[in-house]
Design a protein around this motif. Structure first.
Motif, short mmCIF file in Angstrom:
data_model
loop_
_atom_site.label_atom_id
_atom_site.label_comp_id
_atom_site.label_asym_id
_atom_site.label_seq_id
_atom_site.Cartn_x
_atom_site.Cartn_y
_atom_site.Cartn_z
N ALA A 75 0.83 -1.21 0.00
CA ALA A 75 0.00 0.00 0.00
C ALA A 75 0.86 1.26 0.00
O ALA A 75 0.60 2.21 -0.75
N ILE A 76 1.88 1.27 0.83
CA ILE A 76 2.76 2.43 0.88
C ILE A 76 3.51 2.60 -0.43
O ILE A 76 3.65 3.72 -0.97
N ALA A 77 3.96 1.48 -1.01
CA ALA A 77 4.68 1.54 -2.27
C ALA A 77 3.77 2.04 -3.40
O ALA A 77 4.25 2.67 -4.36
N LEU A 78 2.48 1.78 -3.30
CA LEU A 78 1.53 2.22 -4.33
C LEU A 78 1.13 3.68 -4.17
O LEU A 78 0.40 4.21 -5.00
N GLY A 79 1.57 4.32 -3.08
CA GLY A 79 1.30 5.74 -2.91
C GLY A 79 0.27 6.09 -1.88
O GLY A 79 -0.14 7.26 -1.79
N CYS A 80 -0.18 5.12 -1.09
CA CYS A 80 -1.12 5.44 -0.01
C CYS A 80 -0.45 6.36 1.00
O CYS A 80 0.75 6.22 1.29
N VAL A 81 -1.21 7.29 1.55
CA VAL A 81 -0.64 8.22 2.52
C VAL A 81 -0.42 7.55 3.87
O VAL A 81 0.37 8.03 4.68
N ALA A 82 -1.14 6.44 4.11
CA ALA A 82 -0.97 5.69 5.35
C ALA A 82 -1.51 4.30 5.13
O ALA A 82 -2.30 4.05 4.23
N ALA A 83 -1.06 3.38 5.97
CA ALA A 83 -1.55 2.00 5.92
C ALA A 83 -1.53 1.45 7.33
O ALA A 83 -0.53 1.57 8.04
N GLN A 84 -2.64 0.86 7.73
CA GLN A 84 -2.80 0.40 9.11
C GLN A 84 -3.29 -1.04 9.13
O GLN A 84 -4.24 -1.39 8.44
N VAL A 85 -2.64 -1.88 9.95
CA VAL A 85 -3.08 -3.25 10.14
C VAL A 85 -4.01 -3.31 11.35
O VAL A 85 -3.67 -2.82 12.43
N LEU A 86 -5.18 -3.91 11.16
CA LEU A 86 -6.18 -4.02 12.21
C LEU A 86 -6.32 -5.49 12.59
O LEU A 86 -6.81 -6.31 11.80
N CYS A 87 -5.89 -5.84 13.79
CA CYS A 87 -6.00 -7.22 14.26
C CYS A 87 -7.34 -7.42 14.94
O CYS A 87 -7.75 -6.60 15.78
N VAL A 88 -8.06 -8.49 14.58
CA VAL A 88 -9.39 -8.73 15.13
C VAL A 88 -9.49 -10.13 15.70
O VAL A 88 -8.71 -11.03 15.36
N ASP A 89 -10.45 -10.30 16.58
CA ASP A 89 -10.81 -11.62 17.11
C ASP A 89 -12.13 -12.02 16.47
O ASP A 89 -13.13 -11.31 16.60
N VAL A 90 -12.13 -13.14 15.78
CA VAL A 90 -13.31 -13.61 15.07
C VAL A 90 -14.09 -14.57 15.97
O VAL A 90 -13.55 -15.54 16.48
N GLY A 91 -15.38 -14.27 16.12
CA GLY A 91 -16.24 -15.13 16.94
C GLY A 91 -16.76 -16.31 16.16
O GLY A 91 -16.15 -16.76 15.18
N THR A 92 -17.93 -16.80 16.57
CA THR A 92 -18.51 -17.98 15.93
C THR A 92 -19.94 -17.75 15.45
O THR A 92 -20.49 -18.60 14.76
N ALA A 93 -20.55 -16.64 15.81
CA ALA A 93 -21.96 -16.41 15.49
C ALA A 93 -22.20 -16.41 13.99
O ALA A 93 -21.51 -15.71 13.23
#
Length: 320
Positions: A75-93
């Motif tokens: 993303a940064i190499a493509l020219g995005c001004v910022a890139a953020q990784v969002l870690c999530v916990d996936v439930g079962t519903a």
């Protein structure tokens, strides 16, 4: 005349979309998985306006952190001004696919701030969604598929085929991530993609994906009109804390059920099914003294019910 390149086609598609459905912001976010669709969208979006990439790490596969980090670097190499990784916990519903989707959208909603989010769903994704809706038998709303613009979510590529995003990545020299879940036949959508749609294309002579997408667009337009009529009817039916049965009984079934659905959602109901809406509708059209209908939602440790009291539909809660 030579055919324009895939990147040029996608850029033109994005600019047309923005012209028709401007997110109303000078910046936007893009949901980036690292796959070809979202990678192509990120590339063309970053070239148009300042773009922040949001990468959701579902942490469901070994090495998912490395995949997310690689997408951030791309993303940064493509020219995005910022890139953020969002870690999530996936439930079962709702099963693994629904649970992952819920966790992903919740994370994107929290991280986007006030910026709109571009999603890389394509015409192929729309066709698969329509088939899923048909299989569930949950009504026109489900068959109508995904909306191109449903703020804060914007889908500029719903009119293009997945093959175009693949070509764009090749033109740009990008190596997309290939999610092994996308070839895992345990998932319903994978079997639709790899077995059902190819069979339909063969039997019906092609053009099935495009036809399904057109069906979704037509149903969305019809649904918008019905929702408008249902909203007006709901306003007329309100009496204190309930709804007037006599007002509801005179409505066309499609309008009445949409009004009931809107009423339940406004009260906190979530994940309503056609079966539940029809059961509440029966309190109006087939009243035999039956008890209330439990609907999902409401505060913790309480159950939400729709019931009938005389000539009114009412809502009430009972402890679990």
């Amino acid at each position: 005349m030579d055919r324009p390149g895939a990147v040029a086609e996608l850029t033109a598609e994005l600019r047309r979309f923005v012209g028709d459905h401007t997110p109303g912001d000078t910046r936007w976010c893009v949901a980036l998985s690292g796959g070809p669709d979202s990678l192509a969208l990120t590339a063309v979006a970053a070239a148009v306006v300042p773009t922040t990439a949001l990468i959701v790490d579902h942490r469901l596969q070994p090495g998912s952190g490395a995949v997310a980090a690689a997408a951030r670097d791309q993303a940064i190499a493509l020219g995005c001004v910022a890139a953020q990784v969002l870690c999530v916990d996936v439930g079962t519903a709702g099963g693994p696919e629904a649970a992952a989707r819920s966790a992903r959208y919740a994370a994107l909603e929290q991280a986007r701030g006030r910026q709109p989010v571009l999603l890389a769903h394509t015409l192929d994704d729309q066709a698969e969604t329509v088939l899923l809706g048909l299989g569930r038998g949950s009504g026109a709303r489900s068959i109508a598929g995904m909306r191109p613009y449903d703020p804060p979510w914007y889908r500029p590529f719903l009119g293009v085929r997945r093959s175009l995003t693949e070509r764009a990545c090749t033109e740009l020299g990008l190596t997309p991530w290939r999610d092994p879940h996308n070839t895992d036949a345990r998932f319903t959508r994978v079997r639709l993609r790899t077995e059902v749609l190819p069979l339909l294309e063969d039997v019906l002579g092609g053009g099935v994906a495009e036809a399904l997408a057109r069906t979704a667009a037509a149903l969305q337009q019809d649904g918008d009109v019905l929702d408008l009529l249902a909203g007006e009817a709901l306003d007329r039916a309100r009496t204190g804390d309930g709804l007037a049965v006599t007002e509801l009984a005179g409505l066309a079934p499609a309008v009445r059920r949409r009004a009931i659905r809107a009423w339940l959602l406004a009260a906190g109901a979530r994940g309503l099914t056609a079966v539940q809406i029809h059961a509440v509708d029966a309190l109006v059209t087939a009243w035999r003294g039956q008890g209330g209908v439990a609907v999902p939602g409401g505060p913790p440790r309480e159950r939400l019910f729709a019931g009938r009291r005389g000539e009114q539909l009412i809502l009430y809660r009972e402890p679990v």
